[in-house]
Write a protein that holds these residues in place. Sequence first.
Motif, PDB file in Angstrom:
ATOM      1  N   LEU A 165       4.977  44.154  17.442  1.00 35.31           N
ATOM      2  CA  LEU A 165       5.224  42.924  16.635  1.00 35.31           C
ATOM      3  C   LEU A 165       3.738  42.732  16.096  1.00 35.31           C
ATOM      4  N   GLY A 166       2.734  42.978  16.668  1.00 37.18           N
ATOM      5  CA  GLY A 166       1.469  42.649  16.255  1.00 37.18           C
ATOM      6  C   GLY A 166       1.099  43.218  14.838  1.00 37.18           C
ATOM      7  N   VAL A 167       1.551  44.678  14.678  1.00 37.62           N
ATOM      8  CA  VAL A 167       1.521  45.212  13.485  1.00 37.62           C
ATOM      9  C   VAL A 167       2.354  44.445  12.426  1.00 37.62           C
ATOM     10  N   ILE A 168       3.463  44.027  12.656  1.00 36.09           N
ATOM     11  CA  ILE A 168       4.227  43.298  11.567  1.00 36.09           C
ATOM     12  C   ILE A 168       3.733  42.086  11.187  1.00 36.09           C
ATOM     13  N   MET A 169       3.059  41.239  12.340  1.00 39.91           N
ATOM     14  CA  MET A 169       2.377  39.983  11.880  1.00 39.91           C
ATOM     15  C   MET A 169       1.085  40.240  10.966  1.00 39.91           C
ATOM     16  N   CYS A 218       0.797  42.932   9.027  1.00 39.51           N
ATOM     17  CA  CYS A 218       1.265  42.924   7.459  1.00 39.51           C
ATOM     18  C   CYS A 218       1.403  41.686   6.980  1.00 39.51           C
ATOM     19  N   MET A 219       2.248  40.408   7.856  1.00 43.41           N
ATOM     20  CA  MET A 219       2.264  39.359   7.086  1.00 43.41           C
ATOM     21  C   MET A 219       1.053  38.585   6.720  1.00 43.41           C
ATOM     22  N   GLY A 220      -0.068  38.702   7.527  1.00 43.23           N
ATOM     23  CA  GLY A 220      -1.462  37.994   7.245  1.00 43.23           C
ATOM     24  C   GLY A 220      -1.874  38.815   5.826  1.00 43.23           C
ATOM     25  N   LEU A 221      -1.765  40.028   5.827  1.00 43.21           N
ATOM     26  CA  LEU A 221      -2.165  40.754   4.433  1.00 43.21           C
ATOM     27  C   LEU A 221      -1.606  40.030   3.304  1.00 43.21           C
ATOM     28  N   THR A 222      -0.452  39.557   3.386  1.00 49.81           N
ATOM     29  CA  THR A 222       0.245  38.901   2.295  1.00 49.81           C
ATOM     30  C   THR A 222       0.002  37.718   1.869  1.00 49.81           C
ATOM     31  N   LEU A 223      -0.718  36.917   2.765  1.00 45.74           N
ATOM     32  CA  LEU A 223      -0.973  35.639   2.339  1.00 45.74           C
ATOM     33  C   LEU A 223      -2.476  35.596   1.506  1.00 45.74           C
ATOM     34  N   THR A 224      -2.302  34.515   0.752  1.00 49.96           N
ATOM     35  CA  THR A 224      -3.329  34.242  -0.078  1.00 49.96           C
ATOM     36  C   THR A 224      -3.961  32.823  -0.064  1.00 49.96           C
ATOM     37  N   PRO A 225      -5.168  32.367  -0.373  1.00 57.91           N
ATOM     38  CA  PRO A 225      -5.638  30.866  -0.343  1.00 57.91           C
ATOM     39  C   PRO A 225      -4.381  30.111  -1.001  1.00 57.91           C
ATOM     40  N   PRO A 226      -4.002  30.452  -2.287  1.00 55.57           N
ATOM     41  CA  PRO A 226      -3.174  29.613  -3.009  1.00 55.57           C
ATOM     42  C   PRO A 226      -1.628  29.207  -2.035  1.00 55.57           C
ATOM     43  N   ASP A 227      -1.624  30.088  -1.133  1.00 55.59           N
ATOM     44  CA  ASP A 227      -0.249  29.961  -0.173  1.00 55.59           C
ATOM     45  C   ASP A 227      -0.672  28.512   0.557  1.00 55.59           C
ATOM     46  N   VAL A 237       2.357  31.053  25.465  1.00 59.15           N
ATOM     47  CA  VAL A 237       1.227  30.573  24.518  1.00 59.15           C
ATOM     48  C   VAL A 237       0.405  31.889  24.564  1.00 59.15           C
ATOM     49  N   LEU A 238      -0.061  32.309  25.744  1.00 56.74           N
ATOM     50  CA  LEU A 238      -0.954  33.401  25.447  1.00 56.74           C
ATOM     51  C   LEU A 238      -0.525  34.536  24.458  1.00 56.74           C
ATOM     52  N   ASP A 239       0.640  34.770  25.036  1.00 61.49           N
ATOM     53  CA  ASP A 239       1.349  36.163  24.316  1.00 61.49           C
ATOM     54  C   ASP A 239       1.551  35.975  23.019  1.00 61.49           C
ATOM     55  N   ILE A 240       1.748  34.762  22.661  1.00 66.74           N
ATOM     56  CA  ILE A 240       2.069  34.318  21.034  1.00 66.74           C
ATOM     57  C   ILE A 240       0.687  34.386  20.380  1.00 66.74           C
ATOM     58  N   VAL A 241      -0.076  33.822  21.179  1.00 64.69           N
ATOM     59  CA  VAL A 241      -1.436  33.890  20.396  1.00 64.69           C
ATOM     60  C   VAL A 241      -1.849  35.400  20.071  1.00 64.69           C
ATOM     61  N   LYS A 242      -1.791  36.487  21.052  1.00 63.53           N
ATOM     62  CA  LYS A 242      -2.509  37.563  21.070  1.00 63.53           C
ATOM     63  C   LYS A 242      -1.298  38.385  20.018  1.00 63.53           C
ATOM     64  N   THR A 243      -0.092  38.231  20.019  1.00 66.23           N
ATOM     65  CA  THR A 243       0.889  39.127  19.192  1.00 66.23           C
ATOM     66  C   THR A 243       1.091  38.553  17.705  1.00 66.23           C
ATOM     67  N   VAL A 244       0.855  37.274  17.856  1.00 65.74           N
ATOM     68  CA  VAL A 244       1.072  36.406  16.277  1.00 65.74           C
ATOM     69  C   VAL A 244       0.040  35.961  15.552  1.00 65.74           C
ATOM     70  N   LEU A 245      -0.689  35.195  16.247  1.00 64.34           N
ATOM     71  CA  LEU A 245      -1.635  34.180  15.475  1.00 64.34           C
ATOM     72  C   LEU A 245      -2.873  35.180  15.219  1.00 64.34           C
ATOM     73  N   LEU A 246      -3.454  35.897  16.405  1.00 62.01           N
ATOM     74  CA  LEU A 246      -4.650  36.856  15.931  1.00 62.01           C
ATOM     75  C   LEU A 246      -4.422  37.941  14.798  1.00 62.01           C
ATOM     76  N   PRO A 247      -3.285  38.514  15.049  1.00 64.26           N
ATOM     77  CA  PRO A 247      -2.804  39.714  13.925  1.00 64.26           C
ATOM     78  C   PRO A 247      -2.638  39.075  12.592  1.00 64.26           C
ATOM     79  N   VAL A 248      -2.053  37.790  12.569  1.00 69.45           N
ATOM     80  CA  VAL A 248      -2.111  37.002  11.223  1.00 69.45           C
ATOM     81  C   VAL A 248      -3.369  36.762  10.702  1.00 69.45           C
ATOM     82  N   ILE A 249      -4.208  36.199  11.678  1.00 67.64           N
ATOM     83  CA  ILE A 249      -5.721  35.937  11.230  1.00 67.64           C
ATOM     84  C   ILE A 249      -6.506  37.169  10.590  1.00 67.64           C
ATOM     85  N   ALA A 306       3.667  48.882   0.058  1.00 71.68           N
ATOM     86  CA  ALA A 306       4.150  49.627   1.381  1.00 71.68           C
ATOM     87  C   ALA A 306       4.487  48.822   2.524  1.00 71.68           C
ATOM     88  N   LEU A 307       3.763  47.519   2.335  1.00 73.09           N
ATOM     89  CA  LEU A 307       3.920  46.721   3.477  1.00 73.09           C
ATOM     90  C   LEU A 307       5.499  45.970   3.908  1.00 73.09           C
TER      91      LEU A 307
END
Length: 330
Positions: free
Chosen positions: A64-68, A70-79, A183-195, A214-215
């Motif tokens: 899941l961290g890999v997926i998130m 990849c999501m972070g890589l697609t985000l830009t400041p205009p978003d 909460v801790l699990d979501i921070v580790k597997t979602v928030l930190l990878p997106v950032i 390829a993402l």
Amino acid sequence: MLEATNSQTETESAPPLNAALAAEAKIARIAVTVFPLLVVLAGVLGFLLPDLFKPMGLAVPYLLGVIMFCMGLTLTPPDFASVARRPWAVALGIVAHYVIMPGAGWLIAVLLQLQPELAVGLILVGCAPSGTASNVMAFLAKGDVALSVAVASVSTLIAPIVTPALTLLLAGSFLHIDAGAMVLDIVKTVLLPVIAGLLARLFLSRLVAKVLPALPWASAVVISLIVAVVVAGSASKIVAAGAIVFLAVVLHNGFGLGLGYLAGKLGRLDDKARRALAFEVGMQNSGLAATLATAHFSPLAALPSAVFSLWHNISGAIVAAWLARRPLKD
């Protein structure tokens, strides 16, 4: 002379632009066609070869961290700038997402009298942030893609707080919910990878630009692998629970798509925005729900997430194709 030159320039520049849009649309259509097929194949393999995929259960949070990431890589400041430009539309989308889907999940679980593990699993899907493919569906449906990206981004960033709180509120009567650990699990597997993905996009922009095409495929493969692991974990109970879970997921997703569009209409948003909200509400991050259900409850609790991964991509593609053929209302 200047007018003629401008006209000629526009004429000459139009075909590449149209060709680029056509290519993007073609890639998106291929993705939403192949993705459900990959998920179905993964589910079948997980069911037939449970001993092969069960040992991968501990790797699900990392997948899941890999997926998130990849999501972070697609985000830009205009978003994120679009959030400031249209706070009302984004806020409406966030509220609709985190009210409609959790509430619908709880209601369906009660009405269908699901056993506790399945009820918690369905509610957990409803409490998850927007799905990773919702932006593609909004694009295919000729919806407001910028709004779709903004709602998906914000719903993901606030998930570490909102998802455990809603799960505790709505599912606490079925099973014990450890909201703090969630909460801790979501921070580790979602928030930190997106950032991490966002920072990589900012500081390694040239390298990221090369891997962007390829993402979507990388995410599709990883989500399919998660589905295979989840199905393998509950393979012995799928035959007995499969029909009722499928019915629950179809109803859940249908409520989300329909009420999401209606929320945009009640909020007096234009038709493009309504189409975007339909997918932002109706499509969930089922990979996150599956990860949390496996870690905190049982493989059976993750079964609704696995079925949702398959169904919401099929229904989303069908609804997107139907909306694309309907003229946009003023």
